[in-house]
Enzyme design. Structure first.
Site, mmCIF file in Angstrom:
data_model
loop_
_atom_site.group_PDB
_atom_site.id
_atom_site.type_symbol
_atom_site.label_atom_id
_atom_site.label_comp_id
_atom_site.label_asym_id
_atom_site.label_seq_id
_atom_site.Cartn_x
_atom_site.Cartn_y
_atom_site.Cartn_z
ATOM 1 C CD GLU A 157 2.940 2.658 4.474
ATOM 2 O OE1 GLU A 157 2.401 3.315 5.380
ATOM 3 O OE2 GLU A 157 3.556 3.178 3.532
ATOM 4 C CD GLU A 264 2.188 3.694 -0.099
ATOM 5 O OE1 GLU A 264 2.603 4.660 0.573
ATOM 6 O OE2 GLU A 264 1.176 3.041 0.194
#
Ligand SMILES: *[C@@H]1O[C@H](CO)[C@@H](O)[C@H](O)[C@H]1NC(C)=O
Length: 413
Positions: A157, A264
């Site tokens: 991320e 995710e």
């Protein structure tokens, strides 16, 4: 999941044929979960094993493996692996913890995603040096070069940073991994803006230009279904929000001949989220010419009462979602369309009925919430006691104290 607030406050799959030309049958190649907790306690660097962080529980991994999952993502902290600079040699003890977790996973025939869970940052500073980042990846790839069931995830991320930096860091990682002799493995690249699928086309379109001499780049995107997409609430926007949020990214993958993996995702244990999650996965499976699979956030021994815990035997998501998710696990039938992707499913465990047997051997160090905790408004050992959006009790049962793991999760330790 976003940890930005905290961080700011602290220091192509191996298709032998050209991609996009041959549709595989409607089946994912991979389905699994993140196996979290080695990245916990990121306010304590390096921290103490068993106190600030822990490695995943292998018997819990085996339980999920027996249920049919075949990919596990292993988050860890770069600062713990290379404590001084990105170019330094690894801390041998932490490296051994990572290696033994990864090797356990791959010894079961599953794939292990090596995930530096750093948000594009090192000691809280945005990584900008491609040579330093390359050095880090040379170190890691060298350790795993001979294990073709390892997958390298460039970084968890990236966010709130320059888009060209994200492109260049990803390319530097790819180049370093290949130069280290790790030529057989898949590389999962992540994008800016927390690698969100819903914003992918408006943020990360330049990543189309990443190149790999082995042609094994997979675009790892993340997607949560709460209102701000942060994965901090168990309330989903609507029953259809899952498909809606991955649709434009799906079209991007297809029109650019790229492959994706949803690294995710999660949803709360309720009927709206259930529909949103299964709707998203069904849509992705229909588009499994570009979506290779998905992994739930998250399993791990210290999640306790976390809203998305996939940890056997009593995690909230494990008990609510495992059976629902199993409909999307890669099939045993080898039903893919004859491309080289078939080989990735052939070693999958065929056992689906041994779950209870293996859970009994699970480490006894993880306690469940004590029955008295709600009555006394105290939180038991290991359980959640705070974090953004937390509305439960915040006082820990004696002798434990509520310790911040990240902005969204505090627990009684
Ligand atoms: C990809 O690279 C080419 C050549 O440098 C450039 O013209 C193009 O704009 C890039 N694509 C994107 C989407 O950034």
């Amino acid at each position: 999941m976003r940890y930005t607030l905290f961080l700011l406050a602290s220091a192509a799959l191996a298709l032998a044929v050209p991609q996009g030309n041959s549709k595989r049958a409607s089946s994912f190649v991979w389905f699994g979960a993140s196996e979290s907790c080695a990245e916990f306690g990121n306010q304590n660097i390096p921290g103490v094993l068993g106190t600030d962080y822990t490695w995943p529980d292998t018997s819990a991994i085996q339980t999920l493996r027996n249920a049919g999952m075949n990919i596990f993502r292993v988050p860890f902290l770069m600062e713990r692996l290379v404590p001084n600079t990105l170019t330094s040699t690894p801390n041998e003890i932490y490296l051994q913890g990572l290696k033994s977790t990864v090797e356990f996973i791959t010894s079961t025939g599953a794939y292990a995603i090596v995930d530096p869970h750093n948000y594009g940052r090192y000691y809280g500073n945005i990584i900008t040096s491609t040579s330093d980042f390359a050095a880090f990846w040379t170190t890691v790839a060298t350790e795993f070069a001979s294990n073709d069931k390892v997958i390298f995830d460039t970084n968890n991320e990236f966010n709130t940073e320059d888009q060209t930096v994200v492109l260049n860091l990803n390319q530097a990682a790819i180049n370093a991994i290949r130069a280290a002799g790790a030529t057989s493995q898949y590389i999962f690249v992540e994008g800016n803006s927390w690698s969100g699928a819903w914003t992918w086309t408006s943020v990360n379109s330049n990543l189309v230009n990443l190149t790999d001499p082995q042609n094994k780049i997979v675009y790892e995107m993340h997607q949560y279904l709460d209102s701000d997409g942060s994965g901090t609430s168990d309330t989903c926007v609507s029953t259809t929000i899952g498909q809606e949020r991955v649709q434009s990214a799906t079209e991007w993958l297809q029109s650019n001949g790229k492959l994706g993996f949803l690294g995710e995702f999660a949803g709360g244990a309720n009927s709206v989220c259930q529909s949103a999650v299964t709707g998203m996965l069904s849509y992705m499976q229909e588009n499994s010419d570009v979506w290779l699979g998905a992994s739930w956030w998250a399993a791990g021994p210290w999640w306790s009462t976390y809203i998305f815990s996939m940890e056997p035997p009593s995690g909230t998501a494990y008990t609510y979602y495992l059976n629902l998710l199993s409909a999307y696990f890669p099939s045993n039938s080898g039903s893919s369309g004859g491309s080289t992707t078939t080989s990735t499913t052939t070693t999958r465990s065929t056992s689906s009925s041994t779950t209870t047997a293996t859970t009994t051997t699970k480490s006894t160090t993880k306690s469940t919430t004590s029955t008295g905790s709600t009555a006394t408004a105290t939180v038991s050992h290991w359980a959640q006691c705070g974090g953004v959006g937390w509305t439960g009790a915040t006082a820990c049962a004696s002798p434990y104290t509520c310790q911040v793991q990240n902005a969204y999760y505090s627990q009684c330790l």
